[in-house]
Scaffold this active site. Sequence first.
Site, short mmCIF file in Angstrom:
data_model
loop_
_atom_site.label_atom_id
_atom_site.label_comp_id
_atom_site.label_asym_id
_atom_site.label_seq_id
_atom_site.Cartn_x
_atom_site.Cartn_y
_atom_site.Cartn_z
N GLU A 52 0.87 -1.19 0.00
CA GLU A 52 0.00 0.00 0.00
C GLU A 52 0.89 1.23 0.00
O GLU A 52 1.70 1.41 0.91
CB GLU A 52 -0.88 -0.01 1.26
N ARG A 99 0.38 10.37 0.75
CA ARG A 99 0.70 11.42 1.72
C ARG A 99 1.81 12.32 1.21
O ARG A 99 2.14 13.30 1.87
CB ARG A 99 1.15 10.78 3.05
N LYS A 130 -10.73 -1.47 6.62
CA LYS A 130 -9.52 -1.27 7.42
C LYS A 130 -10.02 -0.90 8.82
O LYS A 130 -10.95 -0.09 8.95
CB LYS A 130 -8.74 -0.12 6.79
#
Length: 218
Positions: free
Chosen positions: A45, A49, A133
């Site tokens: 993943e 950011r 998640k």
Amino acid sequence: MSNHYQILDQWCAQSPVIPVITLYKTEHAVPLANALAKGGLSILEVTLRTDCALESIKLMREACPQLLIGAGSVLDTRTLWAAQEVGSQFIVSPGAGPQLLQALAQCQIPVLPGIASISEMLTGYELGLRRFKFFPANINGGVAALKAFSGPIKDVKFCPTGGVNLDNMNDYLALDNVFAVGGTWIVPTDLIEQENWQAITDLAKECLIKSQQVQRSL
Ligand code: 3PG
């Protein structure tokens, strides 16, 4: 069950530890992906950011077709489309507002919206979502919370992240409603900065070997 989930579950059955990656230099993308693959992990993943995240996903996809590469930290529909445009194979969000959740529910690739409570999960459940998640896992009840979720909710599975590490990952993986765990501990920023790919391969190997000690019901 959606076909997307079958694909995700199959990949996670082989490789249930998902490194949560933050990249600061595009040139680190492919060597890092190769280092993790060499350690036996096949799902990555890349968090959106940093400025180089989307380009990094594109490069990893081109160079490492044997890996399943997703985009994380997707916060809104604009970044959701951008992530799909560069070839992300799954999407992870830390949480989701109503617009993002609707868009995630319509995606043609696996999605893992972040939830921290049963009510948040049920909002996605109503839209047909069955994989989430659980974030931040450790401060929202950790293993005990997920065990409690499995009482009323039978057809949902979670990927806990946030405070998951080598010491506690198998406590999570041993739960029937956990299909994978994720975290940043496998890809420390300093090792990436030092381009210490061997150390990252070693960490990946250690995680994979440890995960194989758990009898999983998937
Ligand atoms: C995530 O986005 O999943 C988290 O940043 C991972 O949390 P960790 O740093 O505790 O692994």
